[in-house]
Design a protein around this motif. Structure first.
Motif, mmCIF file in Angstrom:
data_model
loop_
_atom_site.group_PDB
_atom_site.id
_atom_site.type_symbol
_atom_site.label_atom_id
_atom_site.label_comp_id
_atom_site.label_asym_id
_atom_site.label_seq_id
_atom_site.Cartn_x
_atom_site.Cartn_y
_atom_site.Cartn_z
ATOM 1 N N GLY A 1 -9.088 1.792 -10.154
ATOM 2 C CA GLY A 1 -8.695 3.135 -10.566
ATOM 3 C C GLY A 1 -8.394 4.040 -9.391
ATOM 4 O O GLY A 1 -8.301 5.258 -9.524
ATOM 5 N N ARG A 2 -8.220 3.452 -8.197
ATOM 6 C CA ARG A 2 -7.863 4.265 -7.030
ATOM 7 C C ARG A 2 -6.383 4.614 -7.084
ATOM 8 O O ARG A 2 -5.568 3.804 -7.532
ATOM 9 C CB ARG A 2 -8.190 3.494 -5.738
ATOM 10 N N ASP A 3 -6.044 5.807 -6.639
ATOM 11 C CA ASP A 3 -4.673 6.298 -6.717
ATOM 12 C C ASP A 3 -3.792 5.609 -5.666
ATOM 13 O O ASP A 3 -4.006 5.750 -4.465
ATOM 14 C CB ASP A 3 -4.673 7.817 -6.499
ATOM 15 N N THR A 4 -2.776 4.864 -6.153
ATOM 16 C CA THR A 4 -1.943 4.089 -5.232
ATOM 17 C C THR A 4 -1.122 4.980 -4.304
ATOM 18 O O THR A 4 -0.911 4.642 -3.142
ATOM 19 C CB THR A 4 -0.992 3.161 -6.030
ATOM 20 N N HIS B 1 -0.566 10.000 -11.722
ATOM 21 C CA HIS B 1 -0.584 9.073 -10.592
ATOM 22 C C HIS B 1 0.845 8.598 -10.343
ATOM 23 O O HIS B 1 1.345 7.763 -11.089
ATOM 24 C CB HIS B 1 -1.489 7.875 -10.888
ATOM 25 N N ASP C 1 -12.227 5.247 -9.883
ATOM 26 C CA ASP C 1 -12.239 5.884 -11.199
ATOM 27 C C ASP C 1 -12.057 4.801 -12.255
ATOM 28 O O ASP C 1 -10.941 4.477 -12.660
ATOM 29 C CB ASP C 1 -11.106 6.927 -11.275
ATOM 30 N N THR D 1 -2.355 3.366 -10.561
ATOM 31 C CA THR D 1 -3.663 3.139 -9.937
ATOM 32 C C THR D 1 -3.925 1.634 -9.846
ATOM 33 O O THR D 1 -3.282 0.848 -10.534
ATOM 34 C CB THR D 1 -4.810 3.769 -10.759
ATOM 35 N N ASP D 2 -4.880 1.258 -9.012
ATOM 36 C CA ASP D 2 -5.208 -0.161 -8.860
ATOM 37 C C ASP D 2 -6.388 -0.566 -9.754
ATOM 38 O O ASP D 2 -6.818 0.210 -10.618
ATOM 39 C CB ASP D 2 -5.447 -0.508 -7.381
ATOM 40 N N THR E 1 -3.658 2.217 -14.276
ATOM 41 C CA THR E 1 -2.803 3.173 -14.984
ATOM 42 C C THR E 1 -1.384 3.021 -14.468
ATOM 43 O O THR E 1 -1.164 2.862 -13.276
ATOM 44 C CB THR E 1 -3.273 4.618 -14.693
ATOM 45 N N TYR F 1 -5.448 12.623 -4.390
ATOM 46 C CA TYR F 1 -6.787 12.064 -4.622
ATOM 47 C C TYR F 1 -7.334 11.504 -3.324
ATOM 48 O O TYR F 1 -6.585 11.238 -2.389
ATOM 49 C CB TYR F 1 -6.734 10.920 -5.637
ATOM 50 N N ARG G 1 -8.425 2.778 -14.459
ATOM 51 C CA ARG G 1 -7.968 1.578 -13.749
ATOM 52 C C ARG G 1 -6.659 1.020 -14.329
ATOM 53 O O ARG G 1 -6.439 1.074 -15.534
ATOM 54 C CB ARG G 1 -9.061 0.505 -13.687
#
Lengths: 289, 315
Positions: free
Chosen positions: A72-75, A64, A52, A68-69, A58, A46, A56
């Motif tokens: 919803g950004r992919d860690t 992922h 996203d 995710t943070d 997740t 990503y 968020r």
């Protein structure tokens, strides 16, 4: 590199890391980090900045890897890009510290009058505890990657200057330096062609430790909100942002933290191996470690 | 010894003066008019002008410095913009927390660092030594705030054994039991430093083990534990004692991060908050005090070192 030089290079590497499995693992990890940093755009699933809201916080899973943070950004993607910042901060601080500190130390030892003044300046800067000096400098400067590198570099330039001052002072009185002077070598030639090559090994050891400490200092500055700009995906910033969500999303604390620890630990192991190969006093002190 | 102490004390004065000059210039290095900077964003032009005159900012910089230094020497560090109180009293409010935190941290460092280091050195080369040395290096590689956050997750959130933040004074309700608020923070702050002490105790014990007097002690048939305690450990302690001093001095500034993680009302957190609030008089005051403390502690350490090892002062 000529084939001969390559062979020699590998031979030196083998000598340093032989029988030190943990240090070798550390080196392998650092190579991985560098590869991740270089090929980040090809690796990440990503965009590290893509928000996203639906996804968020997740949990880690197939979609992922590292979860995710809160945006919803992919860690995982952010962690890979974080490797880039780690390398930039580490190398940048090393370059600043060695250039500024190294030159100050060498010149101070060589030109004693100027040196007396320069080393007093170093003394005064060293009167400020490292983190405090970094904080003060960051208050004056604005938050940016460049300034963070500069500040951490300057903090470690002081210790580098002290170390190189002592070493240059010793080398200066060696017979081969007298020989160089007698054969008509100028100041620059004596300093950079005769003294500097003898300082390469200790400089390398110093560089490895600065690289490691710079990671911890940068993370601490990020955490305090005085390091890299908040939008930059660095491991320190990721930890700093996630701290209020840690009870709901502990993975946000786990992954970037583990990456910092592994990288600093690896660099320390490599640095120790390098130092032991130079300083025979410690050789075979602890096998494996 | 007395001559050495006097020389070191005199050498401290120019460094202190130069450091104070840097702290003074700090406000001038921030972009903008110092008076406006000191008063903050909400100041009116009249207030700025009044302060400019009061501080003598229209005077040459060196006069301003002397004026400021004169005030500092009389204990006047200025007034906090945020609190509206004298800087010195704002700092004094945080002193109890910071001092107790530092003391408890030192206790952790001693009870963790010294025994592990000694065992590591006496079992030199065995798996115990490898585990201790490797573990110490691992702990030195952990960001303190990360460790702190994890300890909160485990001991406060999951187990509920210890409080996660804040610190009520021991003079308030609860008395000495309030020290439990500092258990996690002090351990957090101690971990990386204890790791360094382990490595140092080990290294200096190994160094001393190679010396002649230890060989003699062994040769005359002294029991190994007696050699280790009476001959090796006592001498190794000299280098370690110096390291304790440096560590204590460094703790003052390292506490910045720990106090922030655990929301402790100490001087470290005051620094960070003052930076974020742009409360420059407080930043200036705290830095000056920390630098003076740092230098005085380092001097005391050097003197203690010279006292323990008379060879030092003869150099």
């Amino acid at each position: 590199m000529t084939p001969n030089a390559t062979v020699q290079w590998f031979a030196t590497g083998r000598r340093i890391f032989r029988g030190r499995w943990l240090a070798t693992l550390g080196l392998a990890w650092l190579v991985l980090v560098v590869l991740a940093a270089v090929f980040a755009p090809l690796i990440v699933p990503y965009d590290p900045l893509e928000i996203d809201p639906v996804a968020r916080l997740t949990e880690p899973g197939a979609a992922h890897f590292f979860g995710t943070d809160h945006f919803g950004r992919d860690t995982f993607s952010r962690s890979i890009y974080g490797a880039r910042m780690a390398i930039v901060i580490g190398l940048g601080s090393v370059v600043v510290a060695l250039l500024v500190g190294g030159l100050t130390g060498m010149i101070s030892a060589y030109f004693t009058r100027l040196g007396a003044f320069l080393m007093r300046v170093v003394d005064v800067l060293m009167a400020f505890p490292a983190l405090l000096l970094a904080l003060v400098l960051m208050t004056i400067l604005e938050r940016s990657v460049m300034n963070t590198v500069l500040v951490i570099g300057i903090v470690y330039a002081t210790t580098t200057a002290r170390i190189l001052f002592g070493m240059t002072l010793k080398l200066k009185n060696e017979v081969f330096i007298d020989a160089a002077v007698c054969s008509g070598a100028g100041h620059a030639s004596v300093l950079f062609r005769h003294i500097l090559p003898n300082l390469i090994s200790p400089l390398l050891v110093q560089a490895s430790f600065i690289f490691a400490f710079a990671q911890l200092q940068a993370a601490a500055l990020d955490f305090l909100g005085l390091g890299l700009p908040p939008e930059v995906p660095s491991w320190g910033n990721m930890l700093s942002e996630s701290r209020i969500y840690v009870t709901r999303a502990p993975w946000l604390l786990l992954f970037p933290g583990a990456l910092i620890i592994l990288s600093v630990f690896s660099m320390n192991l490599v640095g120790d191996a390098l130092r032991d190969s130079i300083d025979p006093r410690f050789k075979n002190d602890i096998k494996g470690v | 010894m007395l001559g050495y102490a006097t020389r070191r004390l005199l050498a401290l004065i120019p460094t202190l003066l130069a450091a104070s000059l840097l702290v003074f210039l700090f406000v001038h290095l921030i972009p903008g008019d110092p008076a406006a900077v000191l008063l903050g964003d909400t100041a009116t032009p009249e207030e700025v002008e009044a302060l400019t005159r009061e501080m003598g900012l229209d005077a040459p910089v060196y006069l301003q410095y002397l004026y400021w230094l004169g005030n500092v020497l009389q204990g006047d560090l200025g007034t906090s913009i945020f609190f509206g109180a004298p800087v010195l009293s704002v700092i004094a409010d945080g002193a109890e927390t910071s001092i107790l935190l530092a003391v408890m941290t030192m206790v952790w460092i001693v009870i963790l660092g010294v025994p592990i280091g000694v065992v590591s050195a006496t079992r030199h080369g065995t798996w115990v030594d490898q585990l201790a040395s490797g573990g110490a290096m691992l702990f030195a590689s952990v960001p303190t705030f990360w460790l702190g956050l994890y300890l909160i997750l485990i001991f406060s959130v999951s187990l509920g054994w210890l409080p996660s933040s804040g610190y009520p004074s021991i003079s308030d309700d609860g008395g000495l039991a309030n020290l439990r608020y500092l258990l996690l923070p002090s351990f957090t702050l101690a971990a990386p430093n204890a790791a360094l002490i382990i490595r140092l105790v080990r290294a200096s014990m190994l160094d001393v083990q190679r010396e002649d007097h230890v060989r003699t002690a062994r040769a005359k048939g002294l029991a190994p534990w007696k050699v280790a305690t009476k001959h090796v450990f006592r001498n190794a302690l000299i280098a370690v004692a110096a390291a304790f001093g440096f560590t204590f001095a460094a703790l003052i500034s390292e506490a910045v991060v720990t106090e922030t993680v655990f929301s402790l009302p100490g001087i470290g957190r005051l620094v960070v908050q003052s930076i974020l609030r742009r409360d420059y008089p407080v930043i200036q005051g705290v830095i000056l005090i920390i630098v003076v403390l740092y230098m005085v502690i380092n001097l005391l350490v050097d003197l203690a070192y010279a006292w323990l090892d008379p060879r030092v002062s003869l150099k």
